[in-house]
Design an enzyme around this catalytic site. Structure first.
Site, PDB file in Angstrom:
ATOM      1  N   SER A 120       7.073   8.878  12.398  1.00  0.00           N
ATOM      2  CA  SER A 120       7.705  10.156  12.295  1.00  0.00           C
ATOM      3  C   SER A 120       7.458  11.002  13.342  1.00  0.00           C
ATOM      4  O   SER A 120       6.725  10.878  14.172  1.00  0.00           O
ATOM      5  CB  SER A 120       7.128  10.984  10.978  1.00  0.00           C
ATOM      6  OG  SER A 120       7.577  12.361  10.862  1.00  0.00           O
ATOM      7  N   TYR A 133      -0.742  13.691   6.645  1.00  0.00           N
ATOM      8  CA  TYR A 133       0.411  12.984   7.109  1.00  0.00           C
ATOM      9  C   TYR A 133       0.413  12.833   8.455  1.00  0.00           C
ATOM     10  O   TYR A 133       0.934  11.631   9.096  1.00  0.00           O
ATOM     11  CB  TYR A 133       1.560  13.694   6.386  1.00  0.00           C
ATOM     12  CG  TYR A 133       3.025  12.968   6.655  1.00  0.00           C
ATOM     13  CD1 TYR A 133       3.362  12.080   5.923  1.00  0.00           C
ATOM     14  CD2 TYR A 133       3.835  13.384   7.740  1.00  0.00           C
ATOM     15  CE1 TYR A 133       4.714  11.433   6.163  1.00  0.00           C
ATOM     16  CE2 TYR A 133       4.927  12.587   7.801  1.00  0.00           C
ATOM     17  CZ  TYR A 133       5.398  11.590   7.065  1.00  0.00           C
ATOM     18  OH  TYR A 133       6.656  11.246   7.120  1.00  0.00           O
TER      19      TYR A 133
END
Length: 171
Positions: A120, A133
């Site tokens: 990401s 995350y």
């Protein structure tokens, strides 16, 4: 992951999808005969290896892997309990490691294959409320980069996909 599986199947590939979420597997598979669903918890390395052996026995050697399993609970790091932070890492990074370790040796032996790991933009840009995350996606980026350099010239292509926010169930 879902979009990739469906596109590969539509292009004529035999596709194996792995997930702990059996309802999600059924939804992704739909009525496609080219997609086979294998329920497995990607955090369990032994179970992943067993499923990969089953996939290769039933469908043949794995030519392309797209590691996309992830969860994204958001909160200030100190407001998340350590078990949750470790669970995020176990799924997002550990799942990538487990699937990779199960399929990459065969690809290297055959001298061909594609390993695609979904990280990401969060793997490059730390963001408040996304600390756990972020850490998991930083780990995926580093893991993929090192694998690429350690295996250059051996016939396997490596890619680390780092999309910006995407309309997925995570959001």
């Amino acid at each position: 992951g879902r979009l990739s599986a469906r596109r590969l199947a539509a292009a004529g590939a035999q596709v194996a999808i792995l997930d702990v979420n059996e309802a999600g597997l059924r939804e992704t598979k739909g009525d496609s005969a080219a997609i086979r669903a294998f329920p497995v918890d990607v955090t369990d390395a032994r179970a992943v290896s067993a499923v990969v052996r089953q996939v290769e026995s039933e469908l043949g050697p794995v030519d392309r892997v797209m590691n996309a399993a992830a969860i994204m609970p958001t909160e200030l790091i100190l407001n998340q309990d350590a078990d949750l932070v470790n669970r995020i890492m176990a799924i997002n990074y550990g799942g990538t490691v487990n699937v990779t370790m199960a399929v990459l040796p065969g690809m290297l032996k055959r001298g061909s294959g594609d390993l695609v790991n979904f990280a990401s933009v969060a793997g490059w840009l730390p963001t408040l409320h996304f600390g756990a995350y972020n850490a998991s996606k930083f780990a995926v980026v580093a893991f993929t980069e090192v694998l690429y350099h350690e295996n250059r010239g051996r016939g396997v292509r490596f890619a680390c996909v780092c999309p910006p926010p995407v309309a997925t169930p995570l959001l």
